[in-house]
Scaffold this active site. Structure first.
Site, mmCIF file in Angstrom:
data_model
loop_
_atom_site.group_PDB
_atom_site.id
_atom_site.type_symbol
_atom_site.label_atom_id
_atom_site.label_comp_id
_atom_site.label_asym_id
_atom_site.label_seq_id
_atom_site.Cartn_x
_atom_site.Cartn_y
_atom_site.Cartn_z
ATOM 1 N N LYS A 1 0.854 -1.189 0.000
ATOM 2 C CA LYS A 1 0.000 0.000 0.000
ATOM 3 C C LYS A 1 0.891 1.241 0.000
ATOM 4 O O LYS A 1 1.045 1.918 1.021
ATOM 5 C CB LYS A 1 -0.944 -0.005 1.208
ATOM 6 C CG LYS A 1 -2.123 -0.959 1.023
ATOM 7 C CD LYS A 1 -3.085 -0.907 2.179
ATOM 8 C CE LYS A 1 -3.999 0.282 2.158
ATOM 9 N NZ LYS A 1 -5.043 0.240 1.143
HETATM 10 N N1 PMP Z 1 -6.989 -3.534 -3.265
HETATM 11 C C1 PMP Z 1 -6.657 -2.253 -3.051
HETATM 12 C C2 PMP Z 1 -6.049 -1.483 -4.174
HETATM 13 C C3 PMP Z 1 -6.883 -1.641 -1.804
HETATM 14 O O1 PMP Z 1 -6.554 -0.377 -1.607
HETATM 15 C C4 PMP Z 1 -7.495 -2.399 -0.786
HETATM 16 C C5 PMP Z 1 -7.770 -1.764 0.545
HETATM 17 N N2 PMP Z 1 -6.701 -1.898 1.425
HETATM 18 C C6 PMP Z 1 -7.816 -3.740 -1.042
HETATM 19 C C7 PMP Z 1 -7.560 -4.275 -2.290
HETATM 20 C C8 PMP Z 1 -8.409 -4.601 0.032
HETATM 21 O O2 PMP Z 1 -7.440 -4.897 0.990
HETATM 22 P P1 PMP Z 1 -7.852 -5.195 2.510
HETATM 23 O O3 PMP Z 1 -8.858 -6.268 2.458
HETATM 24 O O4 PMP Z 1 -6.578 -5.608 3.139
HETATM 25 O O5 PMP Z 1 -8.394 -3.931 3.064
#
Ligand code: PMP
Length: 312
Positions: A157
């Site tokens: 991220k």
């Molecule tokens: N893909 C992206 C691009 C994201 O920003 C997120 C949010 N964090 C997710 C998928 C989902 O990830 P998570 O389930 O860990 O929040």
């Protein structure tokens, strides 16, 4: 009464006093790694539950390694700081929790990550639903492709990476859709702008592999486990074609902010009957009590915070 607190530069300070300077490297170049967590308020328990807190910080620290960010905290310490931010802030409602590790050096025109100082902050703000829809949402396939691992790795991220999502999301909203689904550079289905994607065909669920340039979502991993272990469904992690979006029985998105969100149409074509599908519903029914600390079998996956209430 709530009094929002942030953790910044090793100290807990009132949120309104937590500021960074205009020369901060991360502000100019997006040189940060962040996490998005939810604090789920459980009225009966009088606690805020944070699901898979540790896993979020493990992912953040992998991103820090990519960006040569060296934090003076272990995963365990980061978890404790987060709980303390939530407790000191005193909110008795659902929260969004945002930790950011970033290049804090106040130096312009320097593109060498290894010569820059690091910073970390964490804050929590009240937060309701993310996709703002009680039913199935409408999606389009974005014209912006997902950035490839050979460009800026999407498995972390990284703050600057989100321009890719933001451009796609903004265009989708301007065109009247609720969310965009991005394809990767190969033309395969990748993910939403802030969510992973799943397609249901009969009793099989498909989701793109991590190597398709998706973020390894914490919710994605949870849903894969729930589908297999609780519902006895087959989950395939494989390349997914765009045309499958138009023929799937169900499509849903997963993310910490979005939870498990049914998709009712893609590019104006209805998915199934256009409503939230039966398997999507069953997964939602399993997921919500777990993240709210209401399912004893999964409570060990939650951290809890008891808000300190100050007199108004
Ligand atoms: N893909 C992206 C691009 C994201 O920003 C997120 C949010 N964090 C997710 C998928 C989902 O990830 P998570 O389930 O860990 O929040």
């Amino acid at each position: 009464m709530a009094s929002p607190v942030a953790f910044l530069n090793g100290e807990y300070v009132p949120l309104e006093e937590a500021k960074v300077g205009i020369m901060t490297h991360a502000l100019h170049y997006g040189t940060g790694v962040f996490e998005g967590l939810r604090g789920n308020w459980n009225e009966e328990a009088g606690k805020t539950y944070i699901f898979k807190l540790q896993e979020h910080y493990e992912r953040m620290l992998r991103g820090c390694k990519m960006l040569w960010i060296d934090l003076p905290y272990s995963v365990e310490e980061l978890c404790r700081i987060t709980v303390e931010v939530v407790e000191r802030s005193g909110y008795q409602e659902d929260l969004y929790i945002r930790p950011v590790a970033y290049k804090s050096e106040e130096k312009v025109a320097n593109l060498n990550l290894r010569s820059l100082a690091d910073g970390f902050f964490c804050l929590a703000v009240p937060f309701g639903s993310y996709l703002d829809s009680s039913g199935a949402i409408s999606c389009c396939v974005a014209s912006y492709r997902r950035i490839d691992d050979t460009m800026v790795p999407p498995r972390f991220k990284l703050s600057g990476l989100y321009l890719n999502s933001i451009l796609a999301k903004t265009d989708a909203l301007a065109a009247g859709f609720d969310e965009a689904i991005m394809l990767n550079m190969d033309g395969h289905v990748c993910e939403g702008t802030g969510e992973n994607i799943f397609l249901v065909h009969g009793d099989t669920i498909a989701t793109p592999t991590i190597e398709s340039n998706v973020l390894p979502g914490i919710t994605r991993a949870t849903v894969i486990d729930l589908a297999q272990d609780e519902l006895g469904l087959r989950v395939e992690q494989r390349p997914v074609d765009r045309s499958e979006l138009y023929t799937a029985d169900e499509v849903f998105l997963t993310g910490t902010a979005a939870h498990i969100q049914g998709v009712g149409s893609v590019d104006h074509r209805p998915v199934g009957d256009g409503e939230i599908g039966a398997i999507t519903r069953r997964l939602q029914d399993l997921y919500f009590p777990i993240v709210q600390g209401r399912n004893p079998a999964y409570i060990h996956q939650c951290w809890s915070a008891t808000p300190k209430v100050t007199a108004s």
